[in-house]
Design an enzyme around this catalytic site. Structure first.
Site, PDB file in Angstrom:
ATOM      1  N   ASP A 199      -9.327   4.928   9.977  1.00  0.00           N
ATOM      2  CA  ASP A 199      -8.026   4.773   9.331  1.00  0.00           C
ATOM      3  C   ASP A 199      -7.954   5.699   8.127  1.00  0.00           C
ATOM      4  O   ASP A 199      -8.838   5.675   7.273  1.00  0.00           O
ATOM      5  CB  ASP A 199      -7.851   3.305   8.898  1.00  0.00           C
ATOM      6  CG  ASP A 199      -6.437   3.018   8.466  1.00  0.00           C
ATOM      7  OD1 ASP A 199      -5.513   3.779   8.834  1.00  0.00           O
ATOM      8  OD2 ASP A 199      -6.238   2.014   7.751  1.00  0.00           O
ATOM      9  N   ASP A 208      -2.133  -2.408  10.608  1.00  0.00           N
ATOM     10  CA  ASP A 208      -3.463  -2.634  10.036  1.00  0.00           C
ATOM     11  C   ASP A 208      -3.366  -3.836   9.084  1.00  0.00           C
ATOM     12  O   ASP A 208      -3.243  -3.683   7.867  1.00  0.00           O
ATOM     13  CB  ASP A 208      -3.902  -1.364   9.293  1.00  0.00           C
ATOM     14  CG  ASP A 208      -5.255  -1.513   8.626  1.00  0.00           C
ATOM     15  OD1 ASP A 208      -6.053  -2.354   9.078  1.00  0.00           O
ATOM     16  OD2 ASP A 208      -5.510  -0.781   7.654  1.00  0.00           O
ATOM     17  N   THR A 242      -6.658  -5.550  14.090  1.00  0.00           N
ATOM     18  CA  THR A 242      -5.708  -4.452  13.922  1.00  0.00           C
ATOM     19  C   THR A 242      -4.898  -4.414  15.210  1.00  0.00           C
ATOM     20  O   THR A 242      -5.481  -4.421  16.299  1.00  0.00           O
ATOM     21  CB  THR A 242      -6.444  -3.102  13.727  1.00  0.00           C
ATOM     22  OG1 THR A 242      -7.308  -3.224  12.592  1.00  0.00           O
ATOM     23  CG2 THR A 242      -5.467  -1.964  13.500  1.00  0.00           C
ATOM     24  N   HIS A 291       2.158   5.906  -0.713  1.00  0.00           N
ATOM     25  CA  HIS A 291       1.338   4.698  -0.548  1.00  0.00           C
ATOM     26  C   HIS A 291       0.092   4.760  -1.425  1.00  0.00           C
ATOM     27  O   HIS A 291      -0.252   3.789  -2.106  1.00  0.00           O
ATOM     28  CB  HIS A 291       0.939   4.524   0.920  1.00  0.00           C
ATOM     29  CG  HIS A 291      -0.052   3.414   1.139  1.00  0.00           C
ATOM     30  ND1 HIS A 291       0.295   2.086   1.061  1.00  0.00           N
ATOM     31  CD2 HIS A 291      -1.390   3.441   1.406  1.00  0.00           C
ATOM     32  CE1 HIS A 291      -0.782   1.337   1.269  1.00  0.00           C
ATOM     33  NE2 HIS A 291      -1.812   2.130   1.485  1.00  0.00           N
ATOM     34  N   GLU A 304       3.357  -3.386  -1.593  1.00  0.00           N
ATOM     35  CA  GLU A 304       4.229  -2.405  -2.249  1.00  0.00           C
ATOM     36  C   GLU A 304       5.672  -2.907  -2.274  1.00  0.00           C
ATOM     37  O   GLU A 304       6.363  -2.797  -3.283  1.00  0.00           O
ATOM     38  CB  GLU A 304       4.196  -1.076  -1.494  1.00  0.00           C
ATOM     39  CG  GLU A 304       2.872  -0.358  -1.508  1.00  0.00           C
ATOM     40  CD  GLU A 304       2.883   0.771  -0.483  1.00  0.00           C
ATOM     41  OE1 GLU A 304       3.260   1.896  -0.828  1.00  0.00           O
ATOM     42  OE2 GLU A 304       2.516   0.526   0.694  1.00  0.00           O
ATOM     43  N   GLN A 331      -9.811  -7.738   0.022  1.00  0.00           N
ATOM     44  CA  GLN A 331      -9.970  -6.294  -0.183  1.00  0.00           C
ATOM     45  C   GLN A 331     -10.256  -5.955  -1.651  1.00  0.00           C
ATOM     46  O   GLN A 331     -11.170  -5.179  -1.957  1.00  0.00           O
ATOM     47  CB  GLN A 331      -8.688  -5.582   0.282  1.00  0.00           C
ATOM     48  CG  GLN A 331      -8.724  -4.066   0.118  1.00  0.00           C
ATOM     49  CD  GLN A 331      -7.397  -3.408   0.506  1.00  0.00           C
ATOM     50  OE1 GLN A 331      -6.480  -4.060   1.005  1.00  0.00           O
ATOM     51  NE2 GLN A 331      -7.302  -2.105   0.286  1.00  0.00           N
ATOM     52  N   GLU A 384       0.162  -3.270   7.317  1.00  0.00           N
ATOM     53  CA  GLU A 384       0.280  -1.848   7.039  1.00  0.00           C
ATOM     54  C   GLU A 384       0.885  -1.187   8.268  1.00  0.00           C
ATOM     55  O   GLU A 384       0.303  -1.229   9.355  1.00  0.00           O
ATOM     56  CB  GLU A 384      -1.084  -1.228   6.689  1.00  0.00           C
ATOM     57  CG  GLU A 384      -1.557  -1.720   5.325  1.00  0.00           C
ATOM     58  CD  GLU A 384      -2.781  -1.029   4.764  1.00  0.00           C
ATOM     59  OE1 GLU A 384      -2.909  -0.986   3.529  1.00  0.00           O
ATOM     60  OE2 GLU A 384      -3.606  -0.545   5.555  1.00  0.00           O
ATOM     61  N   ARG A 401      -5.293  -8.751   1.065  1.00  0.00           N
ATOM     62  CA  ARG A 401      -5.415  -8.031  -0.209  1.00  0.00           C
ATOM     63  C   ARG A 401      -6.370  -8.689  -1.183  1.00  0.00           C
ATOM     64  O   ARG A 401      -6.994  -8.005  -1.996  1.00  0.00           O
ATOM     65  CB  ARG A 401      -4.038  -7.891  -0.860  1.00  0.00           C
ATOM     66  CG  ARG A 401      -3.023  -7.144  -0.029  1.00  0.00           C
ATOM     67  CD  ARG A 401      -3.476  -5.739   0.291  1.00  0.00           C
ATOM     68  NE  ARG A 401      -2.477  -5.038   1.109  1.00  0.00           N
ATOM     69  CZ  ARG A 401      -2.682  -3.852   1.655  1.00  0.00           C
ATOM     70  NH1 ARG A 401      -3.849  -3.244   1.517  1.00  0.00           N
ATOM     71  NH2 ARG A 401      -1.741  -3.286   2.367  1.00  0.00           N
ATOM     72  N   GLU A 452       1.695   1.819  10.474  1.00  0.00           N
ATOM     73  CA  GLU A 452       1.050   3.121  10.646  1.00  0.00           C
ATOM     74  C   GLU A 452       1.323   3.673  12.051  1.00  0.00           C
ATOM     75  O   GLU A 452       1.789   2.949  12.932  1.00  0.00           O
ATOM     76  CB  GLU A 452      -0.485   2.980  10.469  1.00  0.00           C
ATOM     77  CG  GLU A 452      -0.870   2.232   9.200  1.00  0.00           C
ATOM     78  CD  GLU A 452      -2.342   2.347   8.830  1.00  0.00           C
ATOM     79  OE1 GLU A 452      -3.040   3.229   9.380  1.00  0.00           O
ATOM     80  OE2 GLU A 452      -2.779   1.555   7.985  1.00  0.00           O
ATOM     81  N   LYS A 487      -9.925  -5.932   6.182  1.00  0.00           N
ATOM     82  CA  LYS A 487      -9.104  -5.262   7.179  1.00  0.00           C
ATOM     83  C   LYS A 487      -9.664  -5.349   8.595  1.00  0.00           C
ATOM     84  O   LYS A 487      -8.989  -5.006   9.552  1.00  0.00           O
ATOM     85  CB  LYS A 487      -8.964  -3.777   6.813  1.00  0.00           C
ATOM     86  CG  LYS A 487      -8.018  -3.549   5.660  1.00  0.00           C
ATOM     87  CD  LYS A 487      -8.141  -2.158   5.106  1.00  0.00           C
ATOM     88  CE  LYS A 487      -7.158  -1.951   3.969  1.00  0.00           C
ATOM     89  NZ  LYS A 487      -5.772  -1.809   4.430  1.00  0.00           N
TER      90      LYS A 487
END
Ligand SMILES: O=C(O)/C=C/C(=O)CC(=O)CC(=O)O
Ligand SMILES: [Ca+2]
Ligand SMILES: [Mg+2]
Length: 402
Positions: free
Chosen positions: A119, A224, A248, A126, A349, A231, A192, A228, A194, A244
């Site tokens: 990844d 993904d 996925t 971002h 975000e 993480q 996420e 948080r 992607e 993570k």
């Protein structure tokens, strides 16, 4: 014969003959690989068995696309040309129509066996946002960011197909104001959005930036999922790990690179100039529009075209140390975020770490994911003659911890 051929699809169907994404499907008696046309799938093993397509036996007895993907670009191009003819020219109707399965009648599986999963972190917006959120007070972009596509190795074995339930992960977390870590279900579960690229033809060493098309088979949508709180506590100094790797999700359709020719878009200006191994003769990315729905409400529209590093540069970087690429290697772009708050590819975000919750159409608000929440990411790209190329969707629903 109309442009849409004997299938009589609408001219602007995002799954017309200009697209032809591949999939794998399985149910009790019927298991195989297919190609999507409209809202149906052509059973490729049956087509090859009847001599309608010749992929050197790559579709026979296969519940995954790996064997076909390994055959390389000349084989992909030949098969694509043949499929286009079979699905357009009326003289093939009688032979092909009995081999079409309505999508609603099959269970779509993981389209390919994932070899390695990497990844990247290639959206400047971002990376800047996450730098501010995870490392307040510091420079958001670290000094290496504009010199190489930063990435990490993920966990291939927990890549799942769209529709698979996502159990809320457990783990350690420790807020800065807490004295010691605690263990429990993640309280800050995120997504996420992607785009992932999959290697078809393997390499025995570095893949030069200009050899991208010889090796990459196609593209999928990726979510993904990211815890948080896990993480933030675990990631220094080696990068993302259990926050993570629990799951996925990818879309069931692999859109062939050839279907994305009209979506090629000039890559971003790169300053400072990159090292020679990252300089492409034709520096291009892809213009793919993503849309993120949270329980049905569109909360974001991330633009893939704005990514700083291109998929060709990512693959060149991933192998420049001498590592080879294997059939089934999946590398994801990194979270796709544009400059506006409603273009962000993650909820940390979008809600600025929960400070600005989003309101959903049912009147409730959200900061992070609750049990029972469903996130669906869709994508389309420009195709020939103003028609869109559909990526379909990658969706998942959060369940209580296992
Ligand atoms: O800035 C960080 O410490 C980490 C950012 C990420 O969440 C890594 C990631 O998955 C990369 C991405 O999707 O862009
Ligand atoms: Ca990611
Ligand atoms: Mg993941």
């Amino acid at each position: 014969m109309s442009a849409a051929g004997w299938l009589e699809l609408a001219h602007d169907d995002p799954f017309g003959v200009h697209n032809l994404p591949y999939c794998a499907f399985g149910q009790e008696r019927l298991r195989g690989t297919g190609v999507r046309i409209g809202d149906r799938i052509l059973n490729l093993a049956a087509a090859e068995e009847r001599g309608l397509v010749d992929a050197g036996g790559a579709f026979l007895g296969q519940g995954t696309l790996n064997r076909f993907m390994s055959a390389g670009r000349p084989a992909w191009a030949r098969v694509r040309e043949r499929l286009t003819e079979l699905l357009s020219a009326g003289r093939h109707r009688d032979a092909v129509e009995p081999l079409l399965l309505p999508i609603a009648q099959v269970r779509l599986g993981l389209p390919f066996e994932v070899a390695d999963y990497v990844d990247f972190y290639s959206s400047q917006e971002h990376a800047t946002n996450l730098g501010r959120l995870f490392r307040p007070g510091g420079e958001p972009l670290l000094p290496n960011w504009k010199h190489l596509p930063v990435g990490y190795h993920g966990r291939a074995g927990t890549v799942v197909v769209s529709g698979t339930y996502i159990p809320r992960p457990h783990g350690q977390r420790k807020a800065p104001d807490e004295a010691a870590p605690t263990f429990g279900p993640s309280q800050r579960l995120d997504i996420e959005a992607e785009v992932g690229f999959v290697v078809g033809a393997p390499s025995d060493g570095p893949v030069a930036v200009d050899d991208f098309r010889a090796h990459v088979f196609g593209a999928v949508l990726v979510n993904d999922w990211s815890a948080r709180d896990l993480q933030a506590w675990e990631y220094q100094p080696l990068g993302p790990f259990l926050g993570k790797s629990f799951r996925t999700s990818i879309s069931p359709w692999v859109v062939p690179l050839d279907a994305l020719d009209a979506a090629r878009a000039a890559g971003p200006a790169q300053e400072p100039e990159v090292l020679p191994y990252l300089r492409a003769a034709e520096h291009h990315g892809y213009d793919i529009d993503l849309e993120v729905r949270w329980n049905g409400t569109v909360v974001s529209r991330p633009p893939f075209a704005g990514l700083y590093w291109t998929p060709a540069q990512q693959l060149a970087h991933m192998t420049v140390n001498g590592a080879w690429a294997r059939t089934g290697d999946l590398y994801a772009s990194g979270t796709v975020s544009g400059p506006d708050p409603d273009q962000t590819g993650s909820f940390i975000e979008r809600t600025w770490n929960g400070a600005r919750p989003v309101r959903l159409d049912d009147g409730t608000t959200r900061a992070f994911l609750l049990d029972g929440d469903t996130v669906t990411i869709t994508g389309t790209a420009p195709g020939p003659d103003g028609v869109r190329v559909g990526f379909g969707e990658v969706t998942g629903t959060i369940t209580k911890p296992e």
